[in-house]
Write a protein that holds these residues in place. Structure first.
Motif, mmCIF file in Angstrom:
data_model
loop_
_atom_site.group_PDB
_atom_site.id
_atom_site.type_symbol
_atom_site.label_atom_id
_atom_site.label_comp_id
_atom_site.label_asym_id
_atom_site.label_seq_id
_atom_site.Cartn_x
_atom_site.Cartn_y
_atom_site.Cartn_z
ATOM 1 N N GLU A 1 34.630 -28.145 138.179
ATOM 2 C CA GLU A 1 35.175 -26.886 138.665
ATOM 3 C C GLU A 1 34.672 -25.719 137.808
ATOM 4 O OE1 GLU A 1 39.535 -25.096 139.911
ATOM 5 O OE2 GLU A 1 39.381 -26.502 138.243
ATOM 6 N N ARG A 2 34.641 -25.915 136.500
ATOM 7 C CA ARG A 2 34.138 -24.873 135.606
ATOM 8 C C ARG A 2 32.689 -24.510 135.971
ATOM 9 N NH1 ARG A 2 35.511 -26.914 131.258
ATOM 10 N NH2 ARG A 2 37.213 -25.544 130.606
ATOM 11 N N GLY A 3 31.884 -25.530 136.251
ATOM 12 C CA GLY A 3 30.492 -25.281 136.610
ATOM 13 C C GLY A 3 30.365 -24.492 137.896
ATOM 14 N N ALA A 4 31.209 -24.840 138.900
ATOM 15 C CA ALA A 4 31.154 -24.134 140.176
ATOM 16 C C ALA A 4 31.532 -22.676 140.010
ATOM 17 C CB ALA A 4 32.084 -24.816 141.188
ATOM 18 N N VAL A 5 32.563 -22.413 139.203
ATOM 19 C CA VAL A 5 32.993 -21.032 138.981
ATOM 20 C C VAL A 5 31.919 -20.248 138.246
ATOM 21 C CG1 VAL A 5 34.664 -19.582 137.755
ATOM 22 C CG2 VAL A 5 35.458 -21.575 139.061
ATOM 23 N N ARG A 6 31.322 -20.863 137.235
ATOM 24 C CA ARG A 6 30.278 -20.166 136.479
ATOM 25 C C ARG A 6 29.072 -19.835 137.357
ATOM 26 N NH1 ARG A 6 29.129 -23.061 130.834
ATOM 27 N NH2 ARG A 6 27.813 -21.201 130.648
ATOM 28 N N ARG A 7 28.707 -20.753 138.243
ATOM 29 C CA ARG A 7 27.574 -20.482 139.127
ATOM 30 C C ARG A 7 27.886 -19.331 140.081
ATOM 31 N NH1 ARG A 7 27.282 -26.118 138.908
ATOM 32 N NH2 ARG A 7 28.506 -26.339 140.830
ATOM 33 N N ALA A 8 29.134 -19.331 140.622
ATOM 34 C CA ALA A 8 29.515 -18.258 141.539
ATOM 35 C C ALA A 8 29.501 -16.904 140.831
ATOM 36 C CB ALA A 8 30.895 -18.534 142.124
ATOM 37 N N LEU A 9 29.961 -16.885 139.588
ATOM 38 C CA LEU A 9 29.957 -15.636 138.828
ATOM 39 C C LEU A 9 28.531 -15.181 138.524
ATOM 40 C CD1 LEU A 9 32.889 -16.356 136.355
ATOM 41 C CD2 LEU A 9 32.856 -14.568 138.117
ATOM 42 N N ALA A 10 27.669 -16.143 138.205
ATOM 43 C CA ALA A 10 26.285 -15.789 137.891
ATOM 44 C C ALA A 10 25.586 -15.198 139.108
ATOM 45 C CB ALA A 10 25.534 -17.015 137.376
ATOM 46 N N LEU A 11 25.804 -15.816 140.266
ATOM 47 C CA LEU A 11 25.153 -15.337 141.484
ATOM 48 C C LEU A 11 25.685 -13.977 141.922
ATOM 49 C CD1 LEU A 11 25.007 -18.677 143.501
ATOM 50 C CD2 LEU A 11 23.075 -17.431 142.519
ATOM 51 N N SER A 12 26.932 -13.662 141.527
ATOM 52 C CA SER A 12 27.522 -12.378 141.913
ATOM 53 C C SER A 12 27.381 -11.324 140.822
ATOM 54 C CB SER A 12 29.009 -12.564 142.242
ATOM 55 O OG SER A 12 29.730 -12.949 141.071
ATOM 56 N N GLY A 13 26.636 -11.649 139.771
ATOM 57 C CA GLY A 13 26.449 -10.694 138.688
ATOM 58 C C GLY A 13 27.725 -10.396 137.934
ATOM 59 N N GLY A 14 28.643 -11.344 137.887
ATOM 60 C CA GLY A 14 29.906 -11.144 137.171
ATOM 61 C C GLY A 14 30.961 -10.428 137.981
#
Length: 324
Positions: free
Chosen positions: A281-294
């Motif tokens: 779950e942590r990985g999925a959230v981090r990827r979503a944040l990275a793709l959205s520029g934070g």
């Protein structure tokens, strides 16, 4: 104990209760005392077991339908295991009324005569000390063997019971295996008790899975090693939305804690089987944040959760940084 006449059995009970504080402290004598003084029952009463009307039984069966539906296959398996020993299997509601039964056709007449039949009322208040009513009154598994029954007319029975709880952890009913064989030994009763316990836990687990069919069902960590019915229901946001009674007791889970948005990782711990899911779950959230520029709003839309839910996840997962 051997069989006694009704008057002999009643005298035995009264003498045991008059012998002083020793016997009175035992669980059996406490139930006898309730039967005699609290409920005003007569051990020598040879009347029939109280029975519900057809309408009352239909209402009781309808109210117990989720438990009955979860129990049917379990009852079949349990009867296959104990039926050859001259037993019948009863599933009762929380009032001690059988709502489902398994038994051999050849024994039906005998068990019906004894009141081991749907619609009979086996509460402790109605029948005194007995395997169904006393287990419900004391909220614990037990066996009441022959002369341990309060009423003399029930002293030919051996009844082994285990309470069953619903998906909210409330007492819902009881599973009972009863026999009127005179040769039931302690070792046989012990084996029956183990089978009844396993079956009762299986019914609780199936009832829970039915109630939370749309949620992820997980074992409650180390508690599940001791009790297979220690289960949690977890939603897509990793929040605990349900817990069996075994899980509630083992993990100190209450309705209030769940209402306050209790994270599964909070009660399961980092060393549990859920740890791998938490990392995923942590990985999925981090990827979503990275793709959205934070951008938290954009990341929440990508993940299909609300902004508030994502903020909770960020706090729980220890993710921060320059988010906006």
């Amino acid at each position: 104990m051997g069989e006694r006449t009704g008057r002999d059995h009643g005298s035995l009970i009264r003498q045991a209760l008059d012998d002083g504080p020793g016997p009175a402290r035992s669980a059996l004598a406490a139930s006898w005392r309730r039967s005699l003084t609290l409920y005003g029952l007569d051990p020598e009463d040879h009347g029939q077991v109280e029975t519900l009307t057809e309408f009352q039984l239909r209402e009781a069966c309808e109210a117990a339908e989720p438990m009955v539906r979860a129990a049917r296959n379990v009852l079949d398996r349990l009867f296959l295991a104990v039926g050859d020993t001259g037993c019948c299997v009863l599933l009762t509601n929380a009032d001690g009324v059988p709502v489902e039964r398994r038994g051999a056709a050849a024994d039906d007449e005998t068990f019906h005569r004894w009141g081991l039949w749907p619609g009979a009322v086996w509460s402790e208040a109605a029948e005194g000390t007995n395997g169904i009513g006393t287990a419900l009154a004391e909220h614990r598994p037990l066996t009441i063997h022959r002369d341990q029954h309060f009423r003399s007319r029930n002293t030919a029975l051996s009844c082994t019971s285990h309470p069953i709880h619903d998906h909210l952890g409330r007492l819902a009913g009881l599973l009972d295996v009863s026999s009127c064989r005179a040769d039931a030994t302690a070792s046989v009763l012990g084996l029956i008790a183990a089978a009844v316990e396993d079956a009762a836990r299986a019914i609780e687990a199936q009832t829970f899975r039915q109630a939370f069919s749309g949620a992820r069902i997980v074992l409650a960590g180390e508690a599940a090693e001791r009790n297979a019915s220690a289960l949690l229901a977890v939603d897509r946001d990793d929040l605990v939305i349900g817990a069996t009674r075994a899980a509630r007791l083992a993990l100190s889970i209450t309705d209030e804690r769940m209402a306050g948005q209790l994270a599964a990782s909070e009660v399961l711990g980092a060393g549990s089987a859920e740890a791998g899911l938490t990392e995923a779950e942590r990985g999925a959230v981090r990827r979503a944040l990275a793709l959205s520029g934070g951008n938290v709003s954009a990341a929440s839309r990508a993940l299909g959760v609300s902004r508030a839910t994502l903020h909770r996840k960020l706090r729980r997962l220890g993710l921060g940084g320059d988010l906006h």
